[in-house]
Scaffold this motif. Structure first.
Motif, short mmCIF file in Angstrom:
data_model
loop_
_atom_site.label_atom_id
_atom_site.label_comp_id
_atom_site.label_asym_id
_atom_site.label_seq_id
_atom_site.Cartn_x
_atom_site.Cartn_y
_atom_site.Cartn_z
N ASP A 70 2.96 2.86 7.67
CA ASP A 70 1.92 2.14 8.50
C ASP A 70 0.44 2.71 8.27
OD1 ASP A 70 3.52 0.19 8.91
OD2 ASP A 70 3.85 0.35 10.94
N THR A 71 0.56 3.84 8.14
CA THR A 71 -0.97 4.67 8.10
C THR A 71 -1.68 4.59 6.59
OG1 THR A 71 -0.08 6.73 7.66
CG2 THR A 71 -0.22 6.00 10.00
N VAL A 72 -1.02 4.13 5.66
CA VAL A 72 -1.60 4.08 4.52
C VAL A 72 -2.68 3.04 4.28
CG1 VAL A 72 -1.17 3.87 1.64
CG2 VAL A 72 0.65 4.85 3.35
N TYR A 103 -12.61 6.04 1.23
CA TYR A 103 -13.97 5.17 1.86
C TYR A 103 -13.27 4.50 3.24
CZ TYR A 103 -18.03 2.62 3.14
OH TYR A 103 -19.03 2.05 3.68
N ASP A 104 -12.09 3.75 2.94
CA ASP A 104 -11.44 3.06 4.13
C ASP A 104 -11.16 4.19 5.27
OD1 ASP A 104 -11.55 0.46 2.81
OD2 ASP A 104 -10.07 1.11 1.53
N ALA A 105 -10.35 5.09 4.64
CA ALA A 105 -10.03 6.20 5.82
C ALA A 105 -11.09 6.69 6.32
CB ALA A 105 -9.31 7.29 5.01
N ILE A 106 -12.03 7.12 5.61
CA ILE A 106 -13.17 7.82 6.37
C ILE A 106 -14.02 6.70 7.55
CG2 ILE A 106 -15.63 8.66 6.24
CD1 ILE A 106 -14.65 10.13 3.95
N THR A 107 -14.12 5.44 7.00
CA THR A 107 -14.73 4.81 8.19
C THR A 107 -13.69 4.01 9.11
OG1 THR A 107 -14.42 2.87 6.34
CG2 THR A 107 -16.63 3.66 6.46
N LEU A 145 0.73 -1.41 -0.08
CA LEU A 145 -0.05 0.00 -0.18
C LEU A 145 1.03 1.19 -0.03
CD1 LEU A 145 -2.88 -0.82 2.60
CD2 LEU A 145 -3.02 -0.65 0.05
N ALA A 146 1.77 1.18 0.87
CA ALA A 146 2.79 2.43 1.05
C ALA A 146 3.60 2.65 -0.40
CB ALA A 146 3.69 2.12 2.01
N LYS A 147 3.89 1.44 -1.15
CA LYS A 147 4.54 1.71 -2.43
C LYS A 147 3.39 2.30 -3.17
CE LYS A 147 6.97 -1.29 -5.18
NZ LYS A 147 7.20 -2.66 -5.67
N ASP A 148 2.09 1.84 -3.49
CA ASP A 148 1.46 2.34 -4.22
C ASP A 148 1.14 3.60 -4.19
OD1 ASP A 148 0.93 -0.03 -5.23
OD2 ASP A 148 -1.03 -0.63 -4.58
N PHE A 149 0.88 4.21 -2.84
CA PHE A 149 0.67 5.55 -2.45
C PHE A 149 2.14 6.49 -2.94
CE2 PHE A 149 2.71 8.66 0.64
CZ PHE A 149 1.61 9.74 0.31
N ALA A 150 3.11 5.90 -2.71
CA ALA A 150 4.45 6.58 -3.04
C ALA A 150 4.57 6.90 -4.68
CB ALA A 150 5.70 5.76 -2.83
N GLU A 151 4.00 5.69 -5.36
CA GLU A 151 4.13 5.75 -6.73
C GLU A 151 2.95 6.92 -7.32
OE1 GLU A 151 3.40 2.12 -8.85
OE2 GLU A 151 5.40 1.27 -7.94
N LYS A 152 1.82 6.69 -6.78
CA LYS A 152 0.56 7.55 -7.11
C LYS A 152 1.06 9.16 -6.90
CE LYS A 152 -2.22 4.91 -9.21
NZ LYS A 152 -3.01 4.20 -8.82
N ARG A 158 -2.09 12.37 8.97
CA ARG A 158 -2.83 11.50 9.63
C ARG A 158 -2.96 10.09 8.95
NH1 ARG A 158 -9.14 10.94 11.71
NH2 ARG A 158 -8.72 9.80 13.64
N GLY A 159 -2.53 10.04 7.93
CA GLY A 159 -2.58 8.89 6.99
C GLY A 159 -2.55 9.15 5.49
N ALA A 160 -2.53 8.16 4.66
CA ALA A 160 -2.62 8.53 3.30
C ALA A 160 -3.23 7.34 2.51
CB ALA A 160 -0.97 8.40 2.92
N ILE A 161 -3.74 7.69 1.54
CA ILE A 161 -4.50 6.86 0.54
C ILE A 161 -3.78 6.39 -0.60
CG2 ILE A 161 -6.65 6.83 -0.85
CD1 ILE A 161 -7.43 9.09 1.25
#
Lengths: 483, 226, 258
Positions: free
Chosen positions: B166-168, B173-177, B46-53, B131-134
């Motif tokens: 660790d916060t990605v 929708y996942d973040a909000i819920t 997930l972190a890798k995807d976030f970084a790429e995006k 607070r996190g990332a998507i």
């Protein structure tokens, strides 16, 4: 720059002028090419975001469900929104008309002795002509979205709801800046032009007493407004000045934050083909005690301006599902050819044709629902599945008829009624609902085809005349059965 | 009658058939996306995807171990020639910065009203937590509060953000819920996806429209994730 | 647009609803469509009392007048045979709008819905119901295809026409730019907004011609008259042909002898 020195009030174009304005644009090959190029680019970008048609259909179904559900509960959601906003320290105002909305905002500005209002992008503020009302009261209302800034500097109105300056080339903007912004010399470099805007506007963000913004989604459950943008000017307007005023139509409310997520995802992808915008600004109140920044006062102005008329009818209510992405105009073959200004309404394109009659009345707008081939491209791309062609047909009916018994007349009901059209369609119905008479007609039309007029109103302006065949199909079939 | 009363009277006069809540359909939709299925994958993915995006959105990403991020920050400060770095002294990361003696630190410890001009004209960069990332969109969740105010991620030309790998989470929708946003939103929560930009002139993309011209993300990971 | 097509034996009889445009302005296309159906061994019934689907009044906002005309058509098809329409937009009118037009009358609504379920655009009927197997006859040809908007968006006709043309072997279909864009006809739109309409029709004519095709084909009479009328006014020799005529003159049943 002082806005009231450089801008002037641009009058809405009356409906009768539509044809003339459209003809002007169509005859301008330069404009035609530039609109076509821009729309092609936007259509391509949107298409790239939706590679899977089945997934897109599921997303549209979901978004439609959310919007319809929100509208079905509109009164209670608005009440809940108001209660929660107040709890969060936001002052809530209601306006039935543009004048009421402007008076509310002017009153807030006066209480703060404001001289300058910086504005984030807000189509509702365009709809109520807020800038004009502020100017008249001696308050500068300065647009800060780059496109809106350019359009305001040029003394024009936006020609597109997402990309206000889409009708302008960089050469025109370069000339405009060199002429209107002190100390700036001509440059066509887009980065340099944006830096010029940035430098001018950053000073204004610091100076302004009031910041104004629109609203993309209002969340009832939490008393929150959400704003979608790329530039950061919206954040500046909602964060830097001491007073933040948000203005929105009453239809923008949804129940929960979770309901915003699918709508936001479709909004940006449909609008500009972006998976997400740079900023999603979620505001739940003004500066709290102990916080070091943010506005000290926050207001939300909820505007009706004809929306309750659309709401009153279950079919027309679908108009209010709109999330203002602009995809319908990007895909509209008519918008592509005439651009936004010819419509003479705040909202151009297909959505403008179905929403403007409620705001401005059919008297000023009855031509617009008719200015469509009903090709259906708009309905096909609408992320919330508004059946725009059906609504255009409905408005054509309302524009040409008295209100049905038991139905309240629409604003401007029947304004497009003409004796000629009524006569023509009565004649059509008379002829085509009488088979024997129709057969006589086709018999005569084929035998006397040499009498076909060479001038057939608008048709022959660019086409040869429509001429009946020598023999109708039923003649051919009758001949065949003889053999 | 007031405008409010008139509006409600008209709305209530309309016949409205009730519709079922879309909650279940929304939950099912996000559960069906391949992205959500990846929630069980290593968080590293997930972190890798976030970084790429977010890199694709024009952000500069540095993947650094949690224990040495301050050193990386010092490198960034030097490389970018940052003379004045705004930070939040009461936060954990703020304290670490002060302890490490990073050059040019400027604390955000006064209400903005007294130093607005200085913030706009004399601050080169600001560093904030998140607070996190998507992962789906390469988006940071920024959650300003009294200690780390909202203008930090907006006004200075460079925004440096700390994102813990660790916060990605997979989607918004996942973040909000998962983070239960509805239970307690700050006055101004933000999703930030890249530096400020515009395409308002002839659809040509330009960065640094009104907000930061540069976004630098320090993605903090465990030692072994390097 | 997704439609369930009945399985089971091929229909032996169909009704033909020619549409007023085909009847009066391009009767050859109607004749060719009928002959194509007959070539498949189907008896084609032409209800003599048919006139028009009512679309011009309906889309102009004259629902009462459209209803009066549509009401006559409702009674023309007593047997449960398919109703074949050589025009996507008229087919779409009957299929999608008749049930709405008669929504206030229980009996008529039921009748409209029953009719709606058995209305087929010509190429749709060939591909989806008859599942025809044809091959091209004569020389190889290059054509472009224009599909009317209602045919495309209400009936999916562009896909059916493509499928038919792809069967022929000797016909190369050339794609034109902005293929899904409207030709600017729009019924009374062409008269009410002549400048915008002319611009759209001109662009469509250019795009079709620029493919280098020898002609273009279309399953809609309205679009054909619009584009051909535009080309003729320009004194351009490039022309369109109704798809039914093109198919009648350029195909044979596969496996059959001449």
């Amino acid at each position: 720059m002082r806005a009231h020195e450089t801008t002037h009030h641009v009058q809405f174009v009356p409906g009768s002028e539509f044809k003339r304005r459209a003809a002007e644009v169509v005859a301008n090959p330069f404009l035609k090419k530039s609109f076509r190029g821009a729309m092609d680019f936007l259509m391509m970008k949107r298409a790239a975001q939706f590679p899977d048609p089945e997934l897109l259909e599921r997303q549209r179904d979901l978004a439609e469900h959310i919007r319809r559900y929100s509208l079905a509960r509109l009164p209670e959601l608005l009440e809940q929104l108001e209660v929660n906003l107040k709890k969060n320290g936001v002052q809530v105002h209601w306006a039935e008309t543009p004048d009421e909305a402007n008076a509310i905002i002017l009153d807030i500005c006066r209480r703060h002795d404001a001289k300058l209002m910086v504005k984030g992008k807000s189509m509702v503020s365009e709809e109520v002509e807020l800038n004009h009302a502020m100017e008249a009261a001696g308050i500068d209302a300065l647009e800060s979205d780059m496109g809106e800034y350019i359009v305001q500097l040029a003394g024009e109105k936006p020609s597109h709801i997402i990309m206000p300056a889409i009708h302008k080339t960089k050469q025109q903007i370069a000339e405009l800046f060199a002429e209107k912004v002190p100390g700036v010399s001509y440059t066509e470099d887009v980065d340099a032009l944006i830096q010029i805007g940035r430098d001018v506007l950053r000073k204004k963000f610091m100076e302004a007493e009031v910041g104004l913004s629109g609203v993309n989604f209002a969340v009832a459950e939490t008393g929150t407004i959400c704003l979608v943008e790329n530039e950061g000017n919206g954040r500046m307007c909602t964060t830097v000045p001491d007073v933040h005023i948000a203005i929105t139509g009453i239809e923008k409310v949804v129940e929960k934050l979770e309901h915003v997520v699918p709508l936001y995802g479709l909004l940006t992808r449909s609008a500009t083909g972006q998976a997400i915008t740079t900023y999603f600004n979620v505001i739940t109140g003004p500066r709290k005690p102990g916080e070091k920044d943010g506005p000290k006062e926050m207001h939300l102005v909820l505007v009706d301006n004809g929306r309750t008329q659309a709401f009153a009818d279950e079919q027309l209510r679908q108009t209010l599902q709109c999330i203002r992405c602009g995809a319908c105009m990007n895909h509209c073959p008519v918008y592509t050819r005439i651009g936004g200004h010819a419509y003479g309404t705040t909202y151009p394109g297909p959505i403008g044709k179905i929403v403007s009659p409620h705001m401005m009345g059919l008297g000023a707008t009855h031509v617009l629902p008719g200015a469509s081939t009903l090709c259906g491209a708009c309905g096909e791309v609408c992320p919330v599945k508004i059946p725009i062609p059906d609504l255009l047909i409905r408005l054509r009916e309302e524009a040409t008829h008295e209100a049905k018994p038991g139905h309240a007349p629409m604003f401007g009901q029947g304004a497009g009624k003409t004796a000629f059209a009524s006569f023509a369609f009565k004649g059509f119905a008379f002829l085509y609902s009488r088979p024997a008479l129709y057969r006589l007609f086709t018999w005569a039309a084929t035998r006397f085809r040499f009498l076909t007029p060479a001038n057939q109103a608008g048709w022959t302006k660019s086409r040869t005349p429509l001429t009946p065949a020598k023999k109708s199909l039923r003649d051919l079939l009758a001949e065949r059965s003889k053999h | 009658m007031s405008a409010r009363e008139n509006i409600f009277r008209k709305l209530r006069a309309a016949t409205t058939a009730p519709l079922p809540s879309p909650d279940a359909a929304i939950a099912a939709h996000y559960a069906s996306l391949p992205r959500t299925a990846q929630a069980d994958l290593a968080r590293v993915q997930l972190a890798k995807d976030f970084a790429e995006k977010i890199t694709a959105w024009h952000a500069e990403v540095h993947i650094v171990p949690r224990s040495t991020w301050v050193d990386k920050l010092k490198e960034v400060v030097a490389a970018k020639g940052i003379a004045s770095l705004l930070y939040a002294p009461a936060t954990t990361h703020g304290k670490a910065l002060a302890a490490a003696g990073v050059a040019g630190l400027k604390p955000y410890d006064q209400p903005i009203d007294g130093w607005k001009r200085e913030l706009f004209e004399n601050v080169d960069a600001a560093i904030t937590g998140t607070r996190g990332a998507i992962a789906e969109t390469g988006t940071m969740i920024v959650w300003p509060d009294a200690d780390e105010p909202r203008l930090m991620s907006l006004v200075p030309p460079i925004h440096i953000a700390l994102v813990d790998a660790d916060t990605v989470v997979p989607t918004l929708y996942d973040a909000i819920t998962q983070q239960k946003w509805s239970a307690g939103l700050p006055t101004n929560a933000l999703l930030i996806t890249g530096p400020s930009k515009t395409a308002d002139i002839q659809q040509t993309l330009a960065y640094g429209a009104h907000g930061p011209k540069e976004l630098i993300v320090l993605l903090l990971t465990g030692e072994d994730a390097q | 647009m997704d439609r369930h097509y009945p399985a089971g034996p091929r229909p032996t009889d169909v009704y033909f609803f020619a549409t007023c445009l085909v009847d009066l302005f391009c009767p050859e296309a109607g004749m060719d469509a009928i002959q194509l159906l007959e070539r498949e061994g189907i008896r084609v019934h032409f209800p003599a009392d048919q006139t028009c689907c009512g679309q011009p009044a309906y889309t102009s906002g004259y629902a009462d007048q459209a209803r009066a005309v549509a009401r006559v058509q409702l009674d023309l098809f007593p047997n449960d045979w398919p109703v074949i329409v050589p025009s996507g937009s008229c087919g779409g009118m009957i299929r999608h709008h008749y049930p709405k037009l008669f929504a206030d009358d229980v009996a008529l609504k039921a009748k409209a819905e029953a009719l709606s379920g058995r209305v087929f655009e010509l190429t749709e009927f060939f591909v989806k119901v008859l599942k025809v197997n044809w091959k091209g006859s004569g020389n190889s040809k290059k054509v472009a295809l224009h599909t009317s908007c209602s045919a495309r968006r209400e009936m999916g006709t562009h896909l059916h026409a493509r499928e038919l043309l792809a069967q022929l072997g000797n016909v190369e279909l050339l794609n034109h730019s902005h293929e899904s864009e409207c030709c600017g006809f729009g019924g009374t739109f062409a008269v009410r907004q002549p400048d915008i309409s002319a611009s759209m029709a001109g662009d469509k004519a250019d795009a079709l011609k620029e493919t280098g095709a020898e002609k273009f084909v279309s399953a809609d009479g309205g679009c054909l008259m619009n584009i051909d009328g535009t080309l003729e006014k320009r004194r351009d020799s490039f022309r369109g042909e109704h798809l039914a005529s093109f198919l009648w003159h350029n195909t044979e049943r596969a496996g059959e002898k001449e």
